[in-house]
Every structure is written in C-alpha cells, then in structure tokens.
Design a protein around this motif. Structure first.
Motif: not given
Length: 546
Positions: A494-498
């Motif tokens: 999630r931190g990478y935008g997933f």
C-alpha cells in the motif's frame, strides 16, 4: 557528434529498441541518445532490477535488450542480474560507463567482472571505431547468444566521431541455425523407429520459431509423449500428450511415465539434475539422446548414448523427413485416459493443512489458478515456495512462464515479471515471490506502479528463508538466523500505491477475484500467510542430491 551520442544511436540502428537502467553521470548522455533515437527507456530503482528486467524482456521477445549503468558501483550493483543472464545465454548488452584512472573511487576492473560471471566484454576504444564497436557488441550478443558488457570509457565519450560514421550502423545477421550431421539424424530416426515408449524433453533451445510444431509432428509420428524443462514450461500447452514439466515440478504421473520411457530425447535441453531429478527419472534400460546446437552441451551433465549437434527445429524436421511408419508408441488409450484424469498436480489429492491463521500453499495456488485470467505471464522468484506457483499456475505457452533460475538467486522475481510484462502487454503479469525475495526486491514495486502495470504480486509469506529452515531444521540446528518476525507486507504494498490484501484463508481470496473483475487501475499485492510446517516436495527432492 560526441562518442556518447554516436554509441547510443548506433545501438538503436543495430536493432535495440528497449533499454532498462539507472542513469548517473557516466551513462546520462548515451542513454538520452538512445531515447532520442527511438528506444524505450525504463528506469528501475536499482541496477540489479534493471539487469533482470532486461534479461526477462530479451528472453521473452528473443530480441537484444540493453541495460545502461553508471561506472563502477552501477555495474557492481547489476552483477547478480548479469550473472543470471550470462548463465542463461540471454542476448543482452550491458552498456556501462567506465573510468580509466586507477585512483578514481569508481575504478574497478570491469572487464574482469564480466569474465567472472561468464559474460563477454567489448570496449569502445576510439572515436573512429566507436560505432563499429557498439554494433560489434550487438552482433556478438545475437550470433553467439550471450551477454555482452560494452564498456564506454569516460574520456572517449567526449571525443568527436568522424562525419558519416553512423552510416555504417546496421542490425547484425541473425544467428545461423546449425545443420545437423546426416549420421546423427539417421541414428536418431532409427532409435525412434525401434522405441516403444519414447519421451521428448524440450528445453530452452526448443523455444525458437517452429520448434513446437516440428517436435509435435515428430512426436505424433512415433507416439512420443512431450515434456519440457522448467525454463520451457508451456511449450506444449494444450497438447493432449503433454506431460507438462519434467523434473522437480513434475506431477507423480508425469514422473512415472518419464521413468517408464525406453527412449528419452532432450531437445535443446541440458537433462541436468533438476530436469532429470538427479537421474532418477531415467529408467535403467532407457536410451538417452541429446540434440543441441552447442557441441559442448552434449553429455555435459550425464552420459548420452547419442549426441546430435544441430538446431532443434532443423533436426526434428530432418528426422521427420527421414520417414517411418505412424506408430502408437507411448500414446496408448490407457496413457491418454490417465493424462486426462490426473496429470495436473491440482488433481492429485492432498491432505489440507490450512488453519484459521495460515493457508496451505497448494490451496492458495489452486485457487489463484482458478481466479486469475488464463492469458497470463508468470514470473517466479527462488525459494522453498517456488514449486507451488511453478507447478500449479498454468501458462498459455512458453512465453507465459519466465523462470530466471540459472543462478538461483532470490530477489529477482519481481524484476523478472516486470521485464516479461513489458514484452507482453496483452497478458496479466503475475509475480510469485517468497517473503525473502519480495522484501529484497521491494524497491521495484515503485517501478510497477510508475509504469501502470496491472500486475498481481503474490507473496508466499512463511516469515523465513524457508529452504534453509527445512534443510537444517530436521537435524536440530538453530534457526534464529533464517527466521524473521511477522511483517505486514500488504502495508508495504500500500505504501507503494498498490491495492493489497492479507490472505489467511481461502475466503480472503475474494478480494483477488474482485480486483480481477474490476478496472485493475492499480496493481495488487497479495500477502499470503502460508503454512510453514513442512518443506515443499520439490525441495526435498532437490536436497537428496546435495
């Protein structure tokens, strides 16, 4: 025009259309020159990832790709990916800036680094020869089917090339297919005519244009069953007489039928310890034949009764043209019925070990195979987990499975899948990783998101380096060095935008089905907390030979 620009443009004129890399001061101008000449550049977050992406792209498209890196540390960062490519004989050009001053902190013996991992080396030595030397690197990669380091010294980059130098840049001739010797063709045709239970095992060398068709026609005439090495998995997908993979990932039925063969023919396949389970898949009385266009490969891993030096497609066609009556061979009604009913591992009963907290990796893999679209490209990292996606996730053809395991390094799986995804944008990319490899290569999650790839990243999370746990644990060795506390890998995604989901039970996979049914506007990470009580079956098999 400066040498840096001329070299970049020459590489494109020689047929390179795809570049991966991390740009620093030393490779800035040459990389921009390639982009200006029409190449697509993909910026990775680490040179190791860039090299692996380029490797996967080149082996999937069967074209030469370039990885562009800074001098010194840029090259050393990329070395693991370069080693994998070199061992896999991937046609790849590593374009590296180079310092020539020994006192520079960037100085290393770059040519020696290339030789150490089995890559060839070419250097741009002057402005007058820069274009030809750049084209020579591409020519060497294509015609010798190898990975080439092209060193571009900083002092040379700034020199002016002579007018008209680029006019000599052109794509190299394709690699010439090796004609098989007539005696070898005749001997193989005779052995096939005498065989009652022939099995063909196709490897990397059979993946070229026309390879499947030539082998399928010959196999049909002589009643041969069809198998592949792991790296060629999918080559015979859809053929009712396919055994899928030979070796550690083989189903019990496939292993039984290969062991029962009276003739095993390796087509562009090393028949090594992995593909033949340390020789255990070769029956006591079986005749072993190997066909390869590299004479040094014949008998390199085990004795063969017949070695045929020749291109796979040409050899298969010439053996077919040698004639012979149509024969039933191994394609009996009984074998056909068995293949239809229980070839796939997912059709083999197993004892479910899932709990409320952890999912059986077999249950996970079977469910994912049902949920994910059939048109997919699967990249697999290395580790205890790797047999599950490799054996349970089906692929539509040999381009649907990218298996960078020649060097057996963990951490390459995500970058592998990125490269394969860019080579086949019409397919859903699926990266299957262990938690160790996922965290090691996590920096390239940014590349997935930045490129807008609709990728599914599946992490088989056992909170350990599972291969070491299951290898050393039974003997009572301490395992603190190879076990780790729980990590919320979904949160990392999630931190990478997933989009991300943590999977502990089969019901949790509904989120994956919902993502597949939706717009897939962002990639998906599946943090699967898998049962870790036992080593995988393929690992147990592998360790018997160590």
């Amino acid at each position: 025009m400066k040498v840096a620009e001329a070299v970049g443009r020459a590489l494109c004129a020689a047929g390179v259309g795809q570049v991966f890399g991390v740009v620093g001061s030393g490779n800035f101008h040459v990389t921009n020159a390639m982009v200006a000449a029409g190449a697509r550049f993909v910026a990775a977050r680490h040179e190791g990832g860039a090299a692996t992406m380029a490797d996967a792209y080149a082996r999937t498209t069967r074209t030469v790709a370039v990885v562009s890196v800074h001098q010194g540390p840029g090259l050393t960062n990329a070395m693991t990916g370069i080693a994998e490519a070199a061992k896999s004989r991937t046609p790849l050009v590593v374009l590296a800036a180079e310092v020539t001053e020994p006192r520079s902190n960037f100085h290393v013996d770059q040519e020696a680094l290339a030789r150490a991992v089995g890559a060839a080396a070419v250097r741009v030595t002057s402005a007058a020869e820069a274009v030809e030397q750049a084209c020579a690197a591409v020519r060497l990669a294509v015609q010798e089917r190898c990975t080439v380091l092209l060193n571009l010294p900083l002092p040379v980059q700034a020199l002016e090339v002579p007018d008209g130098a680029l006019e000599r840049a052109a794509p190299p001739r394709e690699r010439t297919a090796v004609e098989p010797d007539a005696a070898g063709v005749s001997a193989l045709a005779e052995l096939l005519g005498q065989s009652a239970r022939p099995v063909f095992v196709a490897g990397r060398g059979a993946r070229g244009p026309g390879g499947r068709e030539a082998l399928a026609a010959l196999a049909e005439r002589h009643g041969a069953l069809l198998a592949t090495s792991a790296v060629a998995r999918g080559l015979f997908h859809g053929d009712p007489w396919s055994l899928d993979v030979s070796g550690g990932f083989a189903s019990p039925l496939a292993a039984e039928l290969i062991q029962g063969a009276d003739l095993i023919v390796g087509w562009g396949c090393a028949l090594n310890m992995w593909t033949m389970r340390h020789g255990n898949l070769i029956g006591h009385d079986a005749t072993v034949v190997q066909v390869d266009d590299d004479p040094s490969a014949l008998g390199a891993h085990r004795p063969v009764h017949l070695g045929v030096h020749g291109d796979v497609r040409l050899t298969a066609r010439q053996v077919f043209e040698a004639g012979g009556a149509q024969r039933e061979g191994y394609r009996t009604g009984e074998v056909g019925t068995a293949l239809a009913a229980r070839l796939r591992l997912r059709d083999v009963p197993y004892e479910e070990t899932s709990t409320r907290e952890r999912i059986d990796p077999r249950t996970l893999s079977i469910a994912l195979d049902e949920i994910l679209p059939a048109e997919r490209v699967v990249g697999v990292d290395s580790g205890n987990f790797m047999g599950y996606p490799s054996a349970y996730l089906s692929v539509p053809d040999e381009k649907g499975f990218c298996f960078t395991q020649a060097f057996q390094s963990i951490g390459l799986g995500l970058a592998t899948t990125i490269g394969a995804a860019l080579a086949q944008p019409d397919r859903l990319p699926v990266a299957a990783l262990g938690d160790g490899g996922a965290l090691m290569g996590a920096v390239e999650l940014d590349t997935v998101r930045r490129l807008g790839l609709p990728m599914v990243v599946v992490v088989y999370d056992d909170e350990a380096y599972g291969a070491e746990v299951h290898h050393f644990g039974p003997d009572g060795h301490p395992l603190d060095t190879v076990r780790f506390p729980p990590t919320d890998i979904a949160a990392v995604g999630r931190g990478y935008g997933f989009e991300a989901v943590t999977v502990r039970t089969r019901d949790d996979l509904k989120a994956v089905a919902d993502w597949v049914a939706g717009p897939r506007s962002v990639p998906l990470l599946v943090d699967a907390k898998v049962v870790a009580d036992h080593g995988s079956w393929w690992l147990e098999e592998a360790f018997r030979g160590h």
